[in-house]
Design a protein around this motif. Structure first.
Motif, PDB file in Angstrom:
ATOM      1  N   PHE A  53     -32.482 -87.231  26.477  1.00 27.40           N
ATOM      2  CA  PHE A  53     -33.057 -86.124  27.246  1.00 27.40           C
ATOM      3  C   PHE A  53     -34.145 -86.640  28.195  1.00 27.40           C
ATOM      4  O   PHE A  53     -34.222 -86.225  29.362  1.00 27.40           O
ATOM      5  CB  PHE A  53     -33.622 -85.040  26.313  1.00 27.40           C
ATOM      6  N   PHE A  54     -34.973 -87.551  27.711  1.00 23.67           N
ATOM      7  CA  PHE A  54     -36.008 -88.130  28.580  1.00 23.67           C
ATOM      8  C   PHE A  54     -35.376 -88.896  29.744  1.00 23.67           C
ATOM      9  O   PHE A  54     -35.897 -88.879  30.861  1.00 23.67           O
ATOM     10  CB  PHE A  54     -36.927 -89.063  27.783  1.00 23.67           C
ATOM     11  N   ILE A  55     -34.288 -89.596  29.487  1.00 24.36           N
ATOM     12  CA  ILE A  55     -33.598 -90.317  30.570  1.00 24.36           C
ATOM     13  C   ILE A  55     -33.129 -89.316  31.624  1.00 24.36           C
ATOM     14  O   ILE A  55     -33.325 -89.497  32.827  1.00 24.36           O
ATOM     15  CB  ILE A  55     -32.423 -91.150  30.011  1.00 24.36           C
ATOM     16  N   LYS A  56     -32.535 -88.226  31.174  1.00 22.14           N
ATOM     17  CA  LYS A  56     -32.053 -87.198  32.108  1.00 22.14           C
ATOM     18  C   LYS A  56     -33.200 -86.624  32.926  1.00 22.14           C
ATOM     19  O   LYS A  56     -33.088 -86.409  34.128  1.00 22.14           O
ATOM     20  CB  LYS A  56     -31.363 -86.082  31.314  1.00 22.14           C
ATOM     21  N   ASP A  57     -34.318 -86.391  32.247  1.00 24.07           N
ATOM     22  CA  ASP A  57     -35.466 -85.731  32.838  1.00 24.07           C
ATOM     23  C   ASP A  57     -36.271 -86.655  33.761  1.00 24.07           C
ATOM     24  O   ASP A  57     -36.820 -86.218  34.764  1.00 24.07           O
ATOM     25  CB  ASP A  57     -36.370 -85.246  31.689  1.00 24.07           C
ATOM     26  N   ARG A  58     -36.329 -87.947  33.403  1.00 24.93           N
ATOM     27  CA  ARG A  58     -37.294 -88.826  34.081  1.00 24.93           C
ATOM     28  C   ARG A  58     -36.692 -89.978  34.873  1.00 24.93           C
ATOM     29  O   ARG A  58     -37.376 -90.568  35.691  1.00 24.93           O
ATOM     30  CB  ARG A  58     -38.243 -89.450  33.038  1.00 24.93           C
ATOM     31  N   GLU A  59     -35.449 -90.355  34.604  1.00 24.32           N
ATOM     32  CA  GLU A  59     -34.935 -91.577  35.226  1.00 24.32           C
ATOM     33  C   GLU A  59     -34.026 -91.220  36.404  1.00 24.32           C
ATOM     34  O   GLU A  59     -33.088 -90.434  36.242  1.00 24.32           O
ATOM     35  CB  GLU A  59     -34.169 -92.417  34.184  1.00 24.32           C
ATOM     36  N   PRO A  60     -34.287 -91.807  37.582  1.00 22.90           N
ATOM     37  CA  PRO A  60     -33.466 -91.485  38.742  1.00 22.90           C
ATOM     38  C   PRO A  60     -31.980 -91.719  38.461  1.00 22.90           C
ATOM     39  O   PRO A  60     -31.618 -92.698  37.802  1.00 22.90           O
ATOM     40  CB  PRO A  60     -33.969 -92.463  39.818  1.00 22.90           C
ATOM     41  N   GLY A  61     -31.150 -90.779  38.927  1.00 23.91           N
ATOM     42  CA  GLY A  61     -29.706 -90.953  38.801  1.00 23.91           C
ATOM     43  C   GLY A  61     -29.080 -90.240  37.614  1.00 23.91           C
ATOM     44  O   GLY A  61     -27.857 -90.236  37.469  1.00 23.91           O
ATOM     45  N   TYR A  62     -29.894 -89.656  36.729  1.00 23.74           N
ATOM     46  CA  TYR A  62     -29.320 -89.061  35.516  1.00 23.74           C
ATOM     47  C   TYR A  62     -29.445 -87.533  35.443  1.00 23.74           C
ATOM     48  O   TYR A  62     -28.959 -86.915  34.506  1.00 23.74           O
ATOM     49  CB  TYR A  62     -29.933 -89.703  34.260  1.00 23.74           C
ATOM     50  N   ALA A  63     -30.084 -86.919  36.442  1.00 23.64           N
ATOM     51  CA  ALA A  63     -30.354 -85.476  36.372  1.00 23.64           C
ATOM     52  C   ALA A  63     -29.075 -84.655  36.222  1.00 23.64           C
ATOM     53  O   ALA A  63     -29.081 -83.609  35.567  1.00 23.64           O
ATOM     54  CB  ALA A  63     -31.127 -85.042  37.610  1.00 23.64           C
ATOM     55  N   ASN A  64     -27.983 -85.122  36.816  1.00 25.21           N
ATOM     56  CA  ASN A  64     -26.754 -84.320  36.766  1.00 25.21           C
ATOM     57  C   ASN A  64     -25.755 -84.790  35.723  1.00 25.21           C
ATOM     58  O   ASN A  64     -24.614 -84.334  35.706  1.00 25.21           O
ATOM     59  CB  ASN A  64     -26.096 -84.298  38.147  1.00 25.21           C
ATOM     60  N   ARG A  65     -26.162 -85.695  34.857  1.00 27.53           N
ATOM     61  CA  ARG A  65     -25.261 -86.167  33.799  1.00 27.53           C
ATOM     62  C   ARG A  65     -25.542 -85.380  32.526  1.00 27.53           C
ATOM     63  O   ARG A  65     -26.686 -85.023  32.249  1.00 27.53           O
ATOM     64  CB  ARG A  65     -25.492 -87.665  33.543  1.00 27.53           C
ATOM     65  N   SER A  66     -24.508 -85.129  31.718  1.00 28.72           N
ATOM     66  CA  SER A  66     -24.727 -84.430  30.444  1.00 28.72           C
ATOM     67  C   SER A  66     -25.359 -85.399  29.446  1.00 28.72           C
ATOM     68  O   SER A  66     -25.280 -86.623  29.602  1.00 28.72           O
ATOM     69  CB  SER A  66     -23.404 -83.897  29.904  1.00 28.72           C
ATOM     70  N   ILE A  67     -25.954 -84.834  28.390  1.00 26.52           N
ATOM     71  CA  ILE A  67     -26.572 -85.681  27.358  1.00 26.52           C
ATOM     72  C   ILE A  67     -25.486 -86.548  26.704  1.00 26.52           C
ATOM     73  O   ILE A  67     -25.720 -87.724  26.416  1.00 26.52           O
ATOM     74  CB  ILE A  67     -27.302 -84.807  26.306  1.00 26.52           C
ATOM     75  N   LEU A  68     -24.304 -85.971  26.509  1.00 26.91           N
ATOM     76  CA  LEU A  68     -23.211 -86.752  25.920  1.00 26.91           C
ATOM     77  C   LEU A  68     -22.868 -87.957  26.801  1.00 26.91           C
ATOM     78  O   LEU A  68     -22.735 -89.083  26.315  1.00 26.91           O
ATOM     79  CB  LEU A  68     -21.966 -85.874  25.713  1.00 26.91           C
ATOM     80  N   GLU A  69     -22.760 -87.720  28.103  1.00 21.26           N
ATOM     81  CA  GLU A  69     -22.426 -88.838  29.014  1.00 21.26           C
ATOM     82  C   GLU A  69     -23.508 -89.914  28.998  1.00 21.26           C
ATOM     83  O   GLU A  69     -23.216 -91.106  29.029  1.00 21.26           O
ATOM     84  CB  GLU A  69     -22.243 -88.317  30.448  1.00 21.26           C
ATOM     85  N   ILE A  70     -24.760 -89.466  28.950  1.00 21.73           N
ATOM     86  CA  ILE A  70     -25.869 -90.436  28.926  1.00 21.73           C
ATOM     87  C   ILE A  70     -25.817 -91.247  27.634  1.00 21.73           C
ATOM     88  O   ILE A  70     -25.951 -92.473  27.645  1.00 21.73           O
ATOM     89  CB  ILE A  70     -27.224 -89.706  29.100  1.00 21.73           C
TER      90      ILE A  70
END
Ligand code: P61
Length: 457
Positions: free
Chosen positions: A223-240
């Motif tokens: 969740f932090f990667i999605k929230d804070r790391e460029p390039g992950y905002a539109n990826r699902s948690i499963l994909e990450i």
């Protein structure tokens, strides 16, 4: 302040019992100033740990009813295996009753005496299992992670250059694997970035060393990667999660955290030889490979928990509730580790109680004060847990950080409980110079914080 919205409603309640100040004074003395010795009925808000303390969903409770208690080949094992394979992707999946058994099995098989295990930061059970098998646990936390005063998005990261230097110095033959703890519990529940995982992977690959995750809090990290790391905002948690684990060769997992269950764990690896040796040991000390020390119903609850924990509304609430507690404390000037991590708020006890020297356990003194003040149980992560005495010189080395962790169980407490906790801490902070240090009167050789007896100085 972002208000954390609870994305669930309450169907079953468990009453809490309050105690008086006099009762708590007596209880803490009888407990030898060790919060592990207090009966849970005498605690009002229990923030000792987020491990095994989650509230299961109606869907998970329903899963218990379809438990198949066959000794071998339970259908719940296959559901569990399918959920783990989809998210984590590893070839061999070995259930265990909790995380430290996965660690014990792994290190029993891969370590030989004198080996080194690098990790961004070992959790205490991981360190103890490495040492118990003759290895040396080496923490390679990046410098920002060691500084309680800097705010950076991924303070849990590995110091990749230090890893490279360690491998150059000792050689690949002494390092059977590299571990990466996500989120980094002992360094404040701070996340690790995907970029750092990729860089660490690159170093490991170049030297032919496998990389394993300590994956207890993987969903919070994602969740932090999605929230804070460029390039992950539109990826699902499963994909990450799938990308993250694709960089590893295996993992240990305590499902008591991001499995949303009260008991369970697993070891996963792509190495068939290691899996075979671990399985032999598993049968000897834990159970048959399709139940691993658990009931079939526990495996079902785990399978469902792994799918639920990927829900973004849940994770937004989860991380938001921790941030909400942290914000209230920060606004009142209480020293905490910033930014807040995924599962806990960490009080900086050295800054909170500068008049108590480290050898008098300021973290433990603060945890004791919080129980006395308001019936809140927290846990010290400082000298009581980590100070090490050299058996030859008798000299003690103290950890850099002296923390008190307020670990929040998943889906258990409301935001009003968090405000109660914040108010109690702020009240102690206002009279902090009255708090005194502690000394040990009894301790054991391993994981002494569980059983140590202390007294007031
Ligand atoms: C915790 F005081 N954590 O944070 P097991 N790796 C990591 C963990 O956080 C972890 C385990 C492995 C606990 C429980 C706990 O001295 C203590 O399922 C990153 O507990 O065996 C556990 O997983 C081990 C608290 C454990 C302690 C030991 O609260």
């Amino acid at each position: 302040m972002d208000f954390p919205f609870e994305p669930f409603k309450i169907k079953v309640v468990e009453p809490l019992r309050s105690t008086t100040r006099e009762e708590r004074d007596r209880i803490i003395k009888e407990a030898g100033f060790n919060l592990f010795n207090i009966p849970a009925d005498s605690i009002l808000v229990d923030l000792l740990t987020d491990s095994g303390t989650s509230a299961m969903s109606d869907n998970q409770w329903a899963g218990l009813m379809v438990g198949d208690e066959s000794y071998a080949g339970s259908r719940n094992y296959f559901n569990f295996e399918a959920a783990v394979r989809e998210i984590f992707g590893f070839r061999h999946i070995i259930p265990t009753h909790q995380g430290r058994m996965a660690e014990n099995l792994l290190f029993s098989v891969v370590l030989k005496p004198g080996d080194l295990v690098p990790n961004n930061t070992h959790f205490d059970t991981t360190r103890a299992n490495v040492q118990h098998n003759g290895g040396m646990a080496v923490d390679l936390l990046n410098p920002a992670g060691r500084d309680p005063h800097t705010e950076q998005p991924f303070k849990g990261n590995m110091d990749v250059q230090a890893l490279e230097d360690l491998i150059q110095k000792h050689g690949r033959g002494k390092i059977p694997l590299v571990m990466m703890t996500i989120t980094n519990n002992s360094a404040g529940g701070q996340p690790v970035s995907m970029a750092n995982i990729r860089e660490t992977r690159e170093v490991c690959q170049r030297h032919g060393i496998p990389m394993f995750f300590d994956a207890c809090r993987f969903a919070e990290n994602c969740f932090f990667i999605k929230d804070r790391e460029p390039g992950y905002a539109n990826r699902s948690i499963l994909e990450i999660a799938q990308e993250l684990f694709s960089y590893g060769d295996g993992c240990t997992m305590s499902a008591k955290k991001d499995g949303l269950v009260n008991i369970g764990g697993f070891l996963a690896t792509n190495n068939a030889d290691w899996a075979g040796r671990v399985t032999n040991l598993l049968i000897l000390i834990e159970g048959f490979p399709t139940y691993g020390g658990l009931a079939g119903r526990d495996l079902e609850a785990m399978a469902r928990g792994f799918r639920e924990v990927l829900n973004e509304d849940y994770l937004r609430f989860r991380v938001g509730q921790i941030r909400y507690l942290g914000q209230q404390l920060d606004r009142a000037g209480v020293p905490i580790i910033k930014p807040t991590g995924g599962h806990a708020v960490y009080l900086n006890a050295r800054d909170f109680l500068p008049h108590i020297p480290q050898y008098q356990f300021p973290g433990q003194a603060l945890a004791v004060a919080l129980y006395r003040e308001a019936g809140i149980r927290s846990v010290e992560i400082g000298s009581l847990m980590f100070a090490q005495r050299d058996p030859e010189t008798g000299e003690t080395t103290y950890p850099d950080l002296e923390l008190v962790r307020l670990a929040v169980p998943r889906r258990v407490y409301t935001s009003m409980h968090m405000s109660y906790v914040a108010e109690a801490i702020i009240s102690i902070y206002k009279r902090r110079e009255q708090i005194t240090g502690l000394r040990i009167v009894h301790e054991s050789p391993y994981l002494r914080h569980f059983t140590a007896q202390l007294e007031e100085v």
